[in-house]
Design a protein around this motif. Structure first.
Motif, PDB file in Angstrom:
ATOM      1  N   ARG A  19      97.776 -14.294  12.710  1.00  0.00           N
ATOM      2  CA  ARG A  19      96.885 -15.350  12.000  1.00  0.00           C
ATOM      3  C   ARG A  19      95.943 -15.641  13.065  1.00  0.00           C
ATOM      4  NH1 ARG A  19      96.642 -21.023  10.755  1.00  0.00           N
ATOM      5  NH2 ARG A  19      95.980 -21.097   8.545  1.00  0.00           N
ATOM      6  N   LEU A  20      94.694 -15.166  12.548  1.00  0.00           N
ATOM      7  CA  LEU A  20      93.369 -15.531  13.427  1.00  0.00           C
ATOM      8  C   LEU A  20      92.834 -16.838  12.974  1.00  0.00           C
ATOM      9  CD1 LEU A  20      91.728 -12.145  13.700  1.00  0.00           C
ATOM     10  CD2 LEU A  20      93.609 -13.024  15.117  1.00  0.00           C
ATOM     11  N   SER A  21      92.445 -17.454  14.063  1.00  0.00           N
ATOM     12  CA  SER A  21      91.876 -18.845  13.640  1.00  0.00           C
ATOM     13  C   SER A  21      90.275 -18.741  14.538  1.00  0.00           C
ATOM     14  CB  SER A  21      92.442 -20.088  14.229  1.00  0.00           C
ATOM     15  OG  SER A  21      93.872 -19.962  13.643  1.00  0.00           O
ATOM     16  N   CYS A  22      89.471 -19.611  13.668  1.00  0.00           N
ATOM     17  CA  CYS A  22      88.110 -19.816  14.122  1.00  0.00           C
ATOM     18  C   CYS A  22      87.765 -21.288  14.250  1.00  0.00           C
ATOM     19  CB  CYS A  22      87.195 -18.917  13.718  1.00  0.00           C
ATOM     20  SG  CYS A  22      85.482 -19.234  13.955  1.00  0.00           S
ATOM     21  N   ASP A  68      94.488  -6.250  -0.058  1.00  0.00           N
ATOM     22  CA  ASP A  68      96.035  -6.430  -0.222  1.00  0.00           C
ATOM     23  C   ASP A  68      96.844  -6.691   1.080  1.00  0.00           C
ATOM     24  OD1 ASP A  68      96.104  -4.246  -2.979  1.00  0.00           O
ATOM     25  OD2 ASP A  68      95.666  -6.438  -3.042  1.00  0.00           O
ATOM     26  N   ARG A  69      96.276  -6.872   2.383  1.00  0.00           N
ATOM     27  CA  ARG A  69      96.952  -7.005   3.508  1.00  0.00           C
ATOM     28  C   ARG A  69      96.458  -8.064   4.300  1.00  0.00           C
ATOM     29  NH1 ARG A  69      96.521  -3.136   7.532  1.00  0.00           N
ATOM     30  NH2 ARG A  69      94.326  -2.742   6.967  1.00  0.00           N
ATOM     31  N   PHE A  70      95.122  -8.609   4.101  1.00  0.00           N
ATOM     32  CA  PHE A  70      94.448  -9.415   4.873  1.00  0.00           C
ATOM     33  C   PHE A  70      94.062 -10.523   3.886  1.00  0.00           C
ATOM     34  CE2 PHE A  70      92.946  -7.111   9.010  1.00  0.00           C
ATOM     35  CZ  PHE A  70      94.115  -6.576   8.824  1.00  0.00           C
ATOM     36  N   THR A  71      94.014 -11.730   4.423  1.00  0.00           N
ATOM     37  CA  THR A  71      93.843 -12.943   3.459  1.00  0.00           C
ATOM     38  C   THR A  71      92.688 -13.889   4.287  1.00  0.00           C
ATOM     39  OG1 THR A  71      95.592 -12.688   2.000  1.00  0.00           O
ATOM     40  CG2 THR A  71      94.316 -14.675   1.886  1.00  0.00           C
ATOM     41  N   ILE A  72      91.579 -14.357   3.877  1.00  0.00           N
ATOM     42  CA  ILE A  72      90.905 -15.205   4.374  1.00  0.00           C
ATOM     43  C   ILE A  72      90.850 -16.520   3.882  1.00  0.00           C
ATOM     44  CG2 ILE A  72      88.748 -14.572   3.047  1.00  0.00           C
ATOM     45  CD1 ILE A  72      87.241 -14.900   5.753  1.00  0.00           C
ATOM     46  N   SER A  73      91.009 -17.561   4.545  1.00  0.00           N
ATOM     47  CA  SER A  73      90.948 -19.060   4.008  1.00  0.00           C
ATOM     48  C   SER A  73      89.968 -19.859   4.913  1.00  0.00           C
ATOM     49  CB  SER A  73      92.396 -19.352   3.852  1.00  0.00           C
ATOM     50  OG  SER A  73      92.958 -19.533   5.215  1.00  0.00           O
ATOM     51  N   ARG A  74      89.466 -20.934   4.345  1.00  0.00           N
ATOM     52  CA  ARG A  74      88.648 -21.928   5.338  1.00  0.00           C
ATOM     53  C   ARG A  74      89.036 -23.226   5.028  1.00  0.00           C
ATOM     54  NH1 ARG A  74      82.705 -20.614   3.407  1.00  0.00           N
ATOM     55  NH2 ARG A  74      82.167 -22.796   4.686  1.00  0.00           N
ATOM     56  N   ASP A  75      88.989 -24.063   5.982  1.00  0.00           N
ATOM     57  CA  ASP A  75      89.232 -25.347   5.971  1.00  0.00           C
ATOM     58  C   ASP A  75      88.146 -26.402   6.266  1.00  0.00           C
ATOM     59  OD1 ASP A  75      90.121 -28.211   6.214  1.00  0.00           O
ATOM     60  OD2 ASP A  75      91.976 -27.521   7.077  1.00  0.00           O
ATOM     61  N   ASN A  76      87.251 -26.817   5.327  1.00  0.00           N
ATOM     62  CA  ASN A  76      85.944 -27.261   5.472  1.00  0.00           C
ATOM     63  C   ASN A  76      86.184 -28.765   6.248  1.00  0.00           C
ATOM     64  OD1 ASN A  76      84.338 -25.338   4.597  1.00  0.00           O
ATOM     65  ND2 ASN A  76      84.338 -26.274   2.522  1.00  0.00           N
ATOM     66  N   ALA A  77      87.134 -29.292   6.016  1.00  0.00           N
ATOM     67  CA  ALA A  77      87.564 -30.624   6.701  1.00  0.00           C
ATOM     68  C   ALA A  77      87.708 -30.344   8.227  1.00  0.00           C
ATOM     69  CB  ALA A  77      88.861 -31.247   6.197  1.00  0.00           C
ATOM     70  N   ARG A  78      88.292 -28.959   8.731  1.00  0.00           N
ATOM     71  CA  ARG A  78      88.560 -29.015   9.956  1.00  0.00           C
ATOM     72  C   ARG A  78      87.291 -27.986  10.514  1.00  0.00           C
ATOM     73  NH1 ARG A  78      93.717 -29.910  11.455  1.00  0.00           N
ATOM     74  NH2 ARG A  78      95.280 -30.572   9.843  1.00  0.00           N
ATOM     75  N   ASN A  79      86.272 -27.621   9.769  1.00  0.00           N
ATOM     76  CA  ASN A  79      85.409 -26.572  10.135  1.00  0.00           C
ATOM     77  C   ASN A  79      86.124 -25.430  10.678  1.00  0.00           C
ATOM     78  OD1 ASN A  79      83.239 -28.024   9.451  1.00  0.00           O
ATOM     79  ND2 ASN A  79      82.813 -29.148  11.737  1.00  0.00           N
ATOM     80  N   ALA A  80      86.899 -24.837   9.926  1.00  0.00           N
ATOM     81  CA  ALA A  80      87.715 -23.673  10.434  1.00  0.00           C
ATOM     82  C   ALA A  80      87.606 -22.480   9.490  1.00  0.00           C
ATOM     83  CB  ALA A  80      89.053 -24.194  10.980  1.00  0.00           C
ATOM     84  N   VAL A  81      87.898 -21.206   9.664  1.00  0.00           N
ATOM     85  CA  VAL A  81      88.271 -20.385   8.953  1.00  0.00           C
ATOM     86  C   VAL A  81      89.155 -19.481   9.578  1.00  0.00           C
ATOM     87  CG1 VAL A  81      86.467 -18.718  10.013  1.00  0.00           C
ATOM     88  CG2 VAL A  81      87.114 -18.350   7.609  1.00  0.00           C
ATOM     89  N   TYR A  82      90.161 -18.931   8.782  1.00  0.00           N
ATOM     90  CA  TYR A  82      91.338 -18.122   9.286  1.00  0.00           C
ATOM     91  C   TYR A  82      91.581 -16.900   8.588  1.00  0.00           C
ATOM     92  CZ  TYR A  82      92.533 -23.023   9.951  1.00  0.00           C
ATOM     93  OH  TYR A  82      92.392 -24.402  10.459  1.00  0.00           O
ATOM     94  N   LEU A  83      92.227 -16.015   9.236  1.00  0.00           N
ATOM     95  CA  LEU A  83      92.309 -14.519   8.689  1.00  0.00           C
ATOM     96  C   LEU A  83      94.027 -14.310   8.783  1.00  0.00           C
ATOM     97  CD1 LEU A  83      90.963 -12.206   7.599  1.00  0.00           C
ATOM     98  CD2 LEU A  83      91.133 -11.046   9.850  1.00  0.00           C
ATOM     99  N   GLU A  84      94.555 -14.345   7.825  1.00  0.00           N
ATOM    100  CA  GLU A  84      96.137 -13.705   7.891  1.00  0.00           C
ATOM    101  C   GLU A  84      96.111 -12.205   7.762  1.00  0.00           C
ATOM    102  OE1 GLU A  84      98.444 -16.450   7.937  1.00  0.00           O
ATOM    103  OE2 GLU A  84      99.768 -14.631   8.282  1.00  0.00           O
ATOM    104  N   MET A  85      96.739 -11.749   8.672  1.00  0.00           N
ATOM    105  CA  MET A  85      96.802 -10.348   8.453  1.00  0.00           C
ATOM    106  C   MET A  85      98.081  -9.872   8.529  1.00  0.00           C
ATOM    107  SD  MET A  85      93.878  -9.266  11.479  1.00  0.00           S
ATOM    108  CE  MET A  85      94.870 -10.109  12.952  1.00  0.00           C
ATOM    109  N   ASN A  86      98.565  -9.151   7.645  1.00  0.00           N
ATOM    110  CA  ASN A  86      99.809  -8.565   7.372  1.00  0.00           C
ATOM    111  C   ASN A  86      99.837  -7.166   7.487  1.00  0.00           C
ATOM    112  OD1 ASN A  86     101.221 -11.268   6.918  1.00  0.00           O
ATOM    113  ND2 ASN A  86     100.307 -11.247   5.038  1.00  0.00           N
TER     114      ASN A  86
END
Length: 121
Positions: A19-22, A68-86
């Motif tokens: 899981r990558l975070s930015c 179907d393997r990677f999923t991106i998400s963002r959290d605007n409250a934290r100013n963050a974006v994530y990449l879940e890689m399976n």
């Protein structure tokens, strides 16, 4: 001054997950595109996934190679974006870069320093 700081890269066996975070700072990020690119040795930087801001809200966009393997998400409250890689594959190995795209009259792109993902077979 916009800053993007990636984390979460590392070494994983094929079939594993990471899981990558930015973490972003320096401006408001609610009305911009945020996502991920990657660059493998000897290759050009390529698009991975993006959450795009539009008048209908946010929408996702992804490269076929990660469907179907990677999923991106963002959290605007934290100013963050994530990449879940399976189900990681050796061909997913690369430096992964966080990207913020501001679709203004003069488009602007911001980049992080990158985080290394290594996948062993």
């Amino acid at each position: 001054q916009v800053q993007l700081v990636e984390s979460g890269g590392g070494l994983v066996q094929a079939g594993g997950s990471l899981r990558l975070s930015c973490a972003a700072s320096g401006r408001t990020f609610t009305n911009v595109d945020m996502g991920w690119y990657r660059q493998a040795p000897g290759k050009e930087r390529e698009f991975v996934e993006m959450t795009r801001w539009g008048w209908r809200g946010y929408s996702g966009d992804y490269a076929d190679s990660v469907k179907d393997r990677f999923t991106i998400s963002r959290d605007n409250a934290r100013n963050a974006v994530y990449l879940e890689m399976n189900s990681l594959r050796p061909e997913d190995a690369a430096i992964y870069y966080c990207n913020v795209h501001v679709a203004s009259a003069v488009p602007v792109n911001y980049w992080g320093q990158g985080t290394q993902v290594t996948v062993s077979s």
